[in-house]
Design a protein around this motif. Structure first.
Motif, short mmCIF file in Angstrom:
data_model
loop_
_atom_site.label_atom_id
_atom_site.label_comp_id
_atom_site.label_asym_id
_atom_site.label_seq_id
_atom_site.Cartn_x
_atom_site.Cartn_y
_atom_site.Cartn_z
N LEU A 1 -15.26 -35.95 65.26
CA LEU A 1 -15.90 -36.78 65.66
C LEU A 1 -16.85 -37.06 65.47
O LEU A 1 -17.22 -38.31 65.36
CB LEU A 1 -15.78 -36.04 67.33
CG LEU A 1 -14.48 -36.31 68.37
CD1 LEU A 1 -14.05 -35.05 69.59
CD2 LEU A 1 -13.70 -36.94 68.79
N VAL A 2 -17.85 -36.19 65.13
CA VAL A 2 -19.61 -36.95 64.61
C VAL A 2 -18.77 -38.17 63.69
O VAL A 2 -19.93 -38.84 63.15
CB VAL A 2 -20.36 -35.64 64.35
CG1 VAL A 2 -20.85 -35.62 63.48
CG2 VAL A 2 -19.75 -34.69 64.97
N ALA B 1 -22.38 -36.47 77.80
CA ALA B 1 -23.53 -35.82 77.66
C ALA B 1 -24.30 -35.84 76.89
O ALA B 1 -25.79 -36.32 77.01
CB ALA B 1 -24.11 -33.90 78.64
N CYS B 2 -23.60 -35.70 76.03
CA CYS B 2 -24.36 -35.68 74.84
C CYS B 2 -24.64 -37.29 74.27
O CYS B 2 -25.68 -37.53 73.13
CB CYS B 2 -24.00 -34.83 73.69
SG CYS B 2 -24.01 -32.99 73.57
N ASP C 1 -20.48 -48.33 66.15
CA ASP C 1 -21.38 -49.51 66.26
C ASP C 1 -21.81 -48.56 67.43
O ASP C 1 -20.80 -48.34 68.30
CB ASP C 1 -21.13 -50.97 66.25
CG ASP C 1 -20.35 -51.92 65.25
OD1 ASP C 1 -21.32 -51.29 64.21
OD2 ASP C 1 -19.51 -52.24 65.36
N GLY C 2 -23.28 -49.08 67.89
CA GLY C 2 -23.88 -48.29 68.75
C GLY C 2 -24.59 -48.04 68.93
O GLY C 2 -25.03 -47.29 67.53
N ASP C 3 -25.61 -47.41 69.78
CA ASP C 3 -26.68 -46.76 70.16
C ASP C 3 -26.87 -45.38 70.24
O ASP C 3 -28.04 -44.74 68.99
CB ASP C 3 -27.62 -47.05 70.81
CG ASP C 3 -28.37 -48.52 71.09
OD1 ASP C 3 -28.50 -49.33 69.82
OD2 ASP C 3 -28.37 -49.43 72.06
N GLY C 4 -25.98 -44.96 70.41
CA GLY C 4 -26.34 -43.03 70.86
C GLY C 4 -25.15 -42.85 69.20
O GLY C 4 -24.01 -43.42 68.89
N LYS C 5 -26.07 -41.50 69.01
CA LYS C 5 -24.82 -40.99 68.20
C LYS C 5 -25.17 -39.60 67.90
O LYS C 5 -25.90 -38.85 68.60
CB LYS C 5 -26.34 -40.88 67.02
CG LYS C 5 -26.60 -42.21 66.38
CD LYS C 5 -24.54 -43.14 65.99
CE LYS C 5 -24.94 -44.94 64.53
NZ LYS C 5 -23.72 -45.14 64.71
N LEU C 6 -23.55 -38.96 68.34
CA LEU C 6 -23.33 -37.51 68.47
C LEU C 6 -23.65 -36.83 67.59
O LEU C 6 -23.76 -37.07 66.12
CB LEU C 6 -21.71 -37.68 68.22
CG LEU C 6 -21.11 -36.87 69.50
CD1 LEU C 6 -21.48 -36.13 70.03
CD2 LEU C 6 -19.69 -36.48 69.56
#
Length: 282
Positions: free
Chosen positions: A160-161, A272-273, A168-173
């Protein structure tokens, strides 16, 4: 020629290997089968020690580096793509570094166990046939669930990471952050993962002939229908990892995510992460 049967255990099937005396083993005595014991020892040792752990992670590192290189070269050529290429080259260099050498005695034990149990006429000349490869697959699938169950959550997080890092996107796991969020729930999650791992390997026993044929293709380079000792010792560990373990992982991960009890814990933790608010109210 060995005859393989499948006994119905709960909702899954379990393969029964022939015993050393030529009689079929029962599920209760299967752990004592000579090939099962040798394969189980190999799996246990391959998960211990620095060199063994390094070898175990090599296929995943290689796959990640290859995928990252392709994507970066096509979509984002530049300094980052060069870093991905360097990572791929390092994985390729390590392929020939003999990472599995500490495991050679255990691989040899598996070879000798297969010879001792073989009813193939070529066994007298220390060669193995397709039936022996199927016995190896069945022994591996019997021994693998205990190891797969322990690592399944980590493998899921890793995939998943990797996938999310390329989206694309701001959040990174981040793997460490997600694993930390999941840690209080491991007493509930690990039994689910073990159950999924066991069901997966039991299910794959019905395809043991197909998996054995894939092993044979990789371990019989001269295509004479027989496996030589040299080829087995050099390639068996990699082939089992790619053709049996990776198949099991590929089946188990989607099954784990589809488990409702697992999903109820895992998805909120991942959200949440990523900084996503989960509103439980309608």
């Amino acid at each position: 020629i060995h005859t393989y049967t499948h006994l119905s255990l709960s909702t899954t099937a379990m393969a029964v290997l022939p015993s050393e005396q030529g009689e079929q083993s029962t599920p209760e005595t299967l752990d004592e089968h000579l090939v099962v014991k040798a394969v189980s020892s190999l799996l246990s040792e391959s998960l211990q020690g620095r060199s063994a752990r390094h070898w175990r992670s090599a296929p995943d590192d290689f796959a990640s580096a290859t995928y990252g290189t392709i994507i970066s070269q096509v979509l984002e050529p530049g300094p980052e793509s060069q870093e991905q290429r360097v990572a791929l080259e390092e994985c390729l260099e390590e392929e020939g570094d003999g990472l599995a050498k500490p495991l050679q005695p255990r691989i040899k034990d598996v070879w000798e166990a297969l010879l001792a149990c073989s009813e193939h006429q070529a066994a007298e000349s220390r060669r193995l046939g397709l039936e022996d490869m199927e016995e190896l697959v069945l022994a591996h699938l019997h021994s693998f669930p205990a190891h797969l169950g322990r690592s399944l959550i980590g493998r899921l997080v890793q995939q998943l990471v990797l996938g999310q890092s390329l989206a694309d996107g701001d959040g990174k796991l981040r793997a460490a952050e997600l694993l930390q969020a999941l840690s209080p729930h491991l007493p509930q999650l690990l039994p689910i993962a073990r159950e999924v791992a066991s069901a997966t390997c039991d299910h794959l026993t019905a395809k043991s002939d197909v998996l054995a044929a894939k092993l044979m293709q990789k371990l019989d380079p001269d295509k004479d229908g027989l496996v030589q000792e040299k080829d087995f010792l050099e390639r068996a560990l990699d082939v089992l990892n790619l053709e049996v373990e990776n198949v099991a992982v590929g089946v188990a991960l989607p099954a784990l995510l589809k488990n409702a009890d697992f999903a109820d814990i895992f998805h909120p933790a991942m959200a949440a992460c990523l900084g996503i608010s989960v509103d439980a109210t309608p």
